[in-house]
Each structure stands twice: as structure tokens, then as C-alpha cells.
Write a protein that holds these residues in place. Structure first.
Motif, PDB file in Angstrom:
ATOM      1  N   ASP A  44       0.834  -1.206   0.000  1.00 14.59           N
ATOM      2  CA  ASP A  44       0.000   0.000   0.000  1.00 14.59           C
ATOM      3  C   ASP A  44       0.872   1.259   0.000  1.00 14.59           C
ATOM      4  O   ASP A  44       0.627   2.200  -0.769  1.00 14.59           O
ATOM      5  N   GLY A  47       2.291   2.127  -3.236  1.00 15.09           N
ATOM      6  CA  GLY A  47       1.321   2.506  -4.266  1.00 15.09           C
ATOM      7  C   GLY A  47       0.908   1.380  -5.178  1.00 15.09           C
ATOM      8  O   GLY A  47       0.309   1.606  -6.231  1.00 15.09           O
ATOM      9  N   LYS A  50      -4.153  -1.346  -2.511  1.00 14.31           N
ATOM     10  CA  LYS A  50      -4.937  -0.546  -1.570  1.00 14.31           C
ATOM     11  C   LYS A  50      -5.548  -1.477  -0.532  1.00 14.31           C
ATOM     12  O   LYS A  50      -6.298  -2.389  -0.878  1.00 14.31           O
ATOM     13  N   ASN A  59      -4.049  -1.676  -7.037  1.00 15.47           N
ATOM     14  CA  ASN A  59      -4.118  -0.252  -7.350  1.00 15.47           C
ATOM     15  C   ASN A  59      -4.299  -0.102  -8.853  1.00 15.47           C
ATOM     16  O   ASN A  59      -3.405  -0.411  -9.629  1.00 15.47           O
ATOM     17  N   GLN A  60      -5.467   0.379  -9.252  1.00 18.01           N
ATOM     18  CA  GLN A  60      -5.774   0.501 -10.679  1.00 18.01           C
ATOM     19  C   GLN A  60      -5.261   1.799 -11.282  1.00 18.01           C
ATOM     20  O   GLN A  60      -5.500   2.071 -12.458  1.00 18.01           O
ATOM     21  N   SER A  61      -4.573   2.604 -10.500  1.00 19.39           N
ATOM     22  CA  SER A  61      -4.077   3.878 -11.021  1.00 19.39           C
ATOM     23  C   SER A  61      -3.150   3.663 -12.202  1.00 19.39           C
ATOM     24  O   SER A  61      -2.245   2.829 -12.164  1.00 19.39           O
ATOM     25  N   ALA A  64       0.616   4.052 -11.460  1.00 15.50           N
ATOM     26  CA  ALA A  64       1.353   3.100 -10.634  1.00 15.50           C
ATOM     27  C   ALA A  64       2.224   2.226 -11.514  1.00 15.50           C
ATOM     28  O   ALA A  64       1.766   1.674 -12.508  1.00 15.50           O
TER      29      ALA A  64
END
Length: 252
Positions: A44, A47, A50, A59-61, A64
């Protein structure tokens, strides 16, 4: 199993399944639930995941940067479909450049039967994959090794790329958007992709269907900068019309 190996395995599960459960991981890896929670807390903080109640989600960002070994295991079927289509555009005697994306590795495997290829890449894994190709000329860009990515980046790598010209170049990206163009998550990799495209007669962008209408952190260039976009499924009709207007060939 070392802690880093366990976290990498957890990250691979997250990439594949989208989520993990603390109790299930504890049983699978034969460690306490508290140990798993610490693993998830570290992922987490980095990054990459989550934390949720009782587990974690990926983390779907688009900003990332997942480790290379995790990216390589994700969307494998789509990447192989794309790579096979790209391989059909490469012929004996061609001069090509490939970026350090996991898709490029699959392209490499599909073209290993070709003869007299000259290939330039910043991918460490591609260099290893082609170590036994005595009839090919394989050139490394040199440069600094980017942590976790198995890619060579930096000013020296960019200078090397820009000192050559090739028939065809293949790069991938984290997102393509009609307004923002081609984007990626990492500045150094984006600089390399720009240099690779600038050094090729035919520029091929390899993106799976999930990358359409997505915007990441760093702009690589305009969609009209590339000649061909290769993807795994037919995109929305508005994309077909848009690419036709931009004179970009679409292969799916």
C-alpha cells in the motif's frame, strides 16, 4: 520463502485476481495474519495495492508502476494476440527497435524464427531472450537500469537510440486518449519511447483494449505520431473513425 518473494507472489495474485484476502494468504504462505497485514501495508505504501477490510485490492491507477515480473503475468492472452499480429509485420533482414514492455518480449518470441534481424532494445529480458541468436545483430541501448522494470533508461540510452534509424519500432503505453494522445506512467521510459519512435520509419503502438480512453502521468506524443495501433479487440466505433481521420492504421 523470503519476505520480498512473498510480497511479489501476493502482488502477482492481486494483478491476476484484483483482490486478496488476509486469512487465505496466511494459510497459503503458512505465516501469521499479522505478517500478511504488514506485507499489504508495505504494498500500500509503495502505491501497488490498496488495503481494505480483511485484505487488499490492486491499485488501478494508471500512474502506478507495477514490477516487470507482475506486468508480464497480466493480460497474457491479450499480449500474445497483439504480439502475433505485430510479428507478421516483421520480415527477414529487418532493422527493428523494441521498448522494454512485456508485450515486446512476446513479439521477440514470435519472431525468433526470422533470419538476419538487427534489433535494438532497452529491455534487459529481451537481451537475455536473444542471447542464443547468433545470426542476429542485437544491440543494447546501454544506460541506467530502472529498478523493478528490467529497462535501461537515461541520457546515454536515448543518445544511442537516436544515433540509429530502423525500419520498424514497437512501443506500448499505459493509455491512449483522443485529446491527450499517448501517455505513460514513468518519465524516463516515456523519453525512451519518444526516441524509439523518432528513429523508425514505421511506428507501431501496442495497446490492449483496456488502455483506450485512459490517461497516465507523462505524455509520450500524439496519436497521429504513430503509423499503426495494434490491439486485441475491436474498439468503439468512434475510435475507428478517429484513427481513420488521423490516418493511423488499426489492427485488431
Amino acid at each position: 520463502m523470503l519476505a520480498i518473494e512473498r510480497r511479489n507472489a501476493i502482488l502477482a495474485k492481486l494483478s491476476s485476481n484484483g483482490k486478496v484476502i488476509v486469512s487465505e494468504l496466511s494459510e497459503e504462505f503458512n505465516v501469521t495474519e499479522e505478517t500478511i497485514r504488514r506485507d499489504l501495508e508495505k504494498l500500500d505504501r509503495e502505491g501497488l495495492a490498496k488495503k481494505t477490510y480483511g485484505g487488499a485490492v490492486i491499485n488501478q491507477s494508471l500512474n502506478a508502476d507495477l514490477p516487470y515480473h507482475v506486468r508480464k503475468r497480466s493480460n497474457v492472452e491479450q499480449k500474445e494476440m497483439i504480439a502475433e499480429k505485430i510479428a507478421q509485420m516483421i520480415h527477414d533482414g529487418d532493422y527493428i527497435m523494441l521498448d522494454s514492455s512485456s508485450t515486446s518480449i512476446y513479439v521477440t518470441k514470435y519472431i525468433k524464427n526470422l533470419k538476419n534481424i538487427t534489433l535494438i532494445t532497452n529491455s534487459v529480458e529481451t537481451l537475455i531472450e536473444l542471447a542464443d541468436k547468433s545470426d542476429w545483430k542485437v544491440l543494447s541501448t546501454g544506460g541506467a537500469l530502472r529498478k523493478g522494470a528490467l529497462s535501461l533508461v537515461g541520457a546515454s540510452a536515448e543518445r544511442m537510440i537516436r544515433s540509429f534509424h530502423v525500419d520498424l519500432a514497437v512501443c506500448s503505453s499505459k493509455g491512449i486518449d483522443m485529446n491527450m494522445g499517448i501517455t505513460d506512467s514513468n518519465e524516463k521510459d516515456s523519453e525512451i519511447k519518444r526516441a524509439i519512435f523518432d528513429s523508425a520509419t514505421r511506428k507501431i503502438l501496442a495497446v490492449d483494449s483496456s488502455k483506450f480512453d485512459k490517461i497516465s502521468f507523462v505524455r509520450v506524443g500524439n496519436i497521429s505520431d504513430v503509423d499503426v495501433i495494434v490491439t486485441d479487440t475491436k474498439p468503439a466505433s468512434r475510435w475507428i473513425d478517429f484513427l481513420e481521420e488521423k490516418n493511423v492504421e488499426l489492427i485488431y
